[in-house]
Design a protein around this motif. Structure first.
Motif, mmCIF file in Angstrom:
data_model
loop_
_atom_site.group_PDB
_atom_site.id
_atom_site.type_symbol
_atom_site.label_atom_id
_atom_site.label_comp_id
_atom_site.label_asym_id
_atom_site.label_seq_id
_atom_site.Cartn_x
_atom_site.Cartn_y
_atom_site.Cartn_z
ATOM 1 N N ASP A 144 7.182 4.004 -19.804
ATOM 2 C CA ASP A 144 7.942 4.705 -20.785
ATOM 3 C C ASP A 144 8.934 5.625 -19.945
ATOM 4 O OD1 ASP A 144 6.658 3.096 -22.626
ATOM 5 O OD2 ASP A 144 4.878 4.857 -22.849
ATOM 6 N N ALA A 145 8.796 5.867 -18.713
ATOM 7 C CA ALA A 145 9.551 6.880 -18.168
ATOM 8 C C ALA A 145 11.217 6.440 -18.226
ATOM 9 C CB ALA A 145 9.394 6.688 -16.558
ATOM 10 N N ASP A 146 11.947 7.566 -18.306
ATOM 11 C CA ASP A 146 13.531 7.530 -18.241
ATOM 12 C C ASP A 146 13.952 6.994 -17.083
ATOM 13 O OD1 ASP A 146 16.172 7.791 -18.505
ATOM 14 O OD2 ASP A 146 16.101 9.560 -19.788
ATOM 15 N N ARG A 147 14.361 5.746 -16.802
ATOM 16 C CA ARG A 147 14.443 5.195 -15.686
ATOM 17 C C ARG A 147 16.109 5.606 -15.200
ATOM 18 N NH1 ARG A 147 11.612 1.960 -18.372
ATOM 19 N NH2 ARG A 147 13.174 0.639 -19.165
ATOM 20 N N GLU A 148 16.810 5.740 -16.302
ATOM 21 C CA GLU A 148 18.171 6.138 -15.980
ATOM 22 C C GLU A 148 18.302 7.622 -15.598
ATOM 23 O OE1 GLU A 148 20.976 5.500 -19.215
ATOM 24 O OE2 GLU A 148 20.325 3.400 -19.379
ATOM 25 N N ALA A 149 17.465 8.488 -16.031
ATOM 26 C CA ALA A 149 17.265 9.677 -15.406
ATOM 27 C C ALA A 149 16.806 9.837 -13.972
ATOM 28 C CB ALA A 149 16.289 10.672 -16.394
ATOM 29 N N PHE A 150 15.834 8.911 -13.704
ATOM 30 C CA PHE A 150 15.424 8.954 -12.448
ATOM 31 C C PHE A 150 16.432 8.354 -11.449
ATOM 32 C CE2 PHE A 150 13.627 6.306 -8.865
ATOM 33 C CZ PHE A 150 12.469 7.265 -8.442
ATOM 34 N N CYS A 151 17.249 7.324 -11.916
ATOM 35 C CA CYS A 151 18.374 6.843 -10.889
ATOM 36 C C CYS A 151 19.280 7.902 -10.680
ATOM 37 C CB CYS A 151 19.022 5.620 -11.605
ATOM 38 S SG CYS A 151 17.808 4.144 -11.570
ATOM 39 N N THR A 152 19.634 8.477 -11.741
ATOM 40 C CA THR A 152 20.699 9.731 -11.427
ATOM 41 C C THR A 152 20.084 10.891 -10.720
ATOM 42 O OG1 THR A 152 21.211 9.225 -13.921
ATOM 43 C CG2 THR A 152 22.059 11.268 -12.666
ATOM 44 N N HIS A 154 18.066 10.739 -8.489
ATOM 45 C CA HIS A 154 17.727 10.289 -6.914
ATOM 46 C C HIS A 154 18.936 9.581 -6.408
ATOM 47 C CE1 HIS A 154 13.652 12.081 -6.969
ATOM 48 N NE2 HIS A 154 13.436 11.283 -8.033
ATOM 49 N N ASP A 155 19.850 9.727 -6.989
ATOM 50 C CA ASP A 155 21.169 8.905 -6.392
ATOM 51 C C ASP A 155 20.919 7.427 -6.136
ATOM 52 O OD1 ASP A 155 23.988 9.208 -5.967
ATOM 53 O OD2 ASP A 155 23.496 9.778 -3.812
ATOM 54 N N VAL A 156 20.366 6.923 -7.039
ATOM 55 C CA VAL A 156 20.331 5.456 -7.257
ATOM 56 C C VAL A 156 21.176 4.790 -7.968
ATOM 57 C CG1 VAL A 156 18.464 3.367 -7.402
ATOM 58 C CG2 VAL A 156 17.811 5.405 -6.531
#
Ligand SMILES: NC(=O)c1ccc[n+]([C@@H]2O[C@H](COP(=O)([O-])OP(=O)(O)OC[C@H]3O[C@@H](n4cnc5c(N)ncnc54)[C@H](O)[C@@H]3O)[C@@H](O)[C@H]2O)c1
Length: 266
Positions: A144-152, A154-156
């Motif tokens: 359920d984690a916010d994967r878009e926020a994670f990518c942003t 961590h510059d992914v």
């Protein structure tokens, strides 16, 4: 007929490396159960539709596909994956890592004891060691984690997310090699270099000259039929002592990168 009597699940069965794997496994005597978003029944013994982008909020498609499958199976090949196409970095990470992980965890109860799991990673995941900090953070995220926020955070971005998805997959495979050890289930990954499948143009478009130069350095891209034997070997009982390993099948590209980094030939 080394795989005679075995029943093997192959995701991504409709095309490219998955298609070549289905053909080889059947040639070696296995029964193949294909899972793909593209309906194709002529090259498998049983087909189930799965849409790996349909992830989160109950994992409807993954759940339905797993429920429709009647076990047991002796092997699972996670081959379906998205290339670096479009600009949706989080979607590539979702399909290539999170949905694969969810599907695997849901279907493991339907695998037979002693089953072998083979994850299709990539030469693109070569950098998992230097990036282990961010990779570990990603592996610790739940569905359920916010994967878009994670990518942003961590510059992914694009096309980095393709590399990152495969770094996560190689690391997850190693980290989980002993997870189902009590049932004799082992996990390995295979890392092809560029392969002449329908998605090779996406790699060349995303990585430009670098992709072309990498291919030129080993003379040609690989063919799907050259990747399938590594998968078949890892499914076979003769590889039973191999667990948590990543096998490069790339004509020497990983060795070339290794040499570029450490400068042995200069
Ligand atoms: N082609 C290469 O150069 C190369 C290199 C290294 C690794 N790989 C990896 O090999 C795997 C197979 O790639 P390929 O080259 O055979 O590509 P491909 O496009 O020929 O095959 C991919 C298959 O996966 C299925 N698929 C894709 N997204 C899906 C989704 N969301 N849900 C369900 N099914 C889905 C497609 O329908 C297709 O049948 C991928 O994981 C890819 O990352 C490919």
């Amino acid at each position: 007929m080394a795989l005679k009597g075995k029943r093997i699940i192959v995701t991504g069965s409709a095309s490219g490396i998955g298609e070549a794997t289905c053909a080889l496994l059947r040639e070696r005597g296995a029964t193949v159960v294909g899972f793909d978003r593209t309906e194709r029944t002529d090259n498998v013994d049983e087909y189930h539709r799965i849409e790996l982008t349909d992830f989160g909020a109950g994992n409807a498609s993954i759940k339905a596909a797993v429920e429709a499958f009647e076990g047991p199976a002796d092997g699972l090949c996670n081959i379906a994956g998205l290339p670096p196409r479009g600009e949706d970095a989080a979607l590539v990470l979702t399909v290539n890592f999170f949905a694969l992980r969810r599907f695997t965890e849901m279907i493991v109860p339907k695998l037979a004891d002693g089953a072998s799991i083979v994850n299709m990673a990539s030469l693109a995941g070569f950098g998992w060691q230097p990036n282990i900090g961010v990779v570990k953070k990603c592996l610790s995220l739940d569905d359920d984690a916010d994967r878009e926020a994670f990518c942003t955070e961590h510059d992914v971005g694009f096309p980095r997310s393709y590399f990152f998805s495969k770094e996560c997959l190689i690391t997850w495979t190693k980290a989980n090699a002993m997870r189902w050890h009590d049932r004799g289930i082992r996990l390995n990954s295979v890392s092809p270099g560029p392969v002449d499948s329908p998605i090779i143009d996406d790699f060349v478009a995303a990585f430009g000259e670098k992709a072309k130069t990498d291919i030129e350095r080993v003379g040609r891209p690989g063919h799907p039929e050259e990747i399938a034997p590594a998968v078949a070997f890892l499914l076979d009982d003769e590889s039973g002592w191999i667990n948590g390993t990543n096998i490069a099948v790339d004509g020497g590209m990983e060795a070339i990168i290794f040499d570029d980094i450490h400068q042995f030939s200069n």
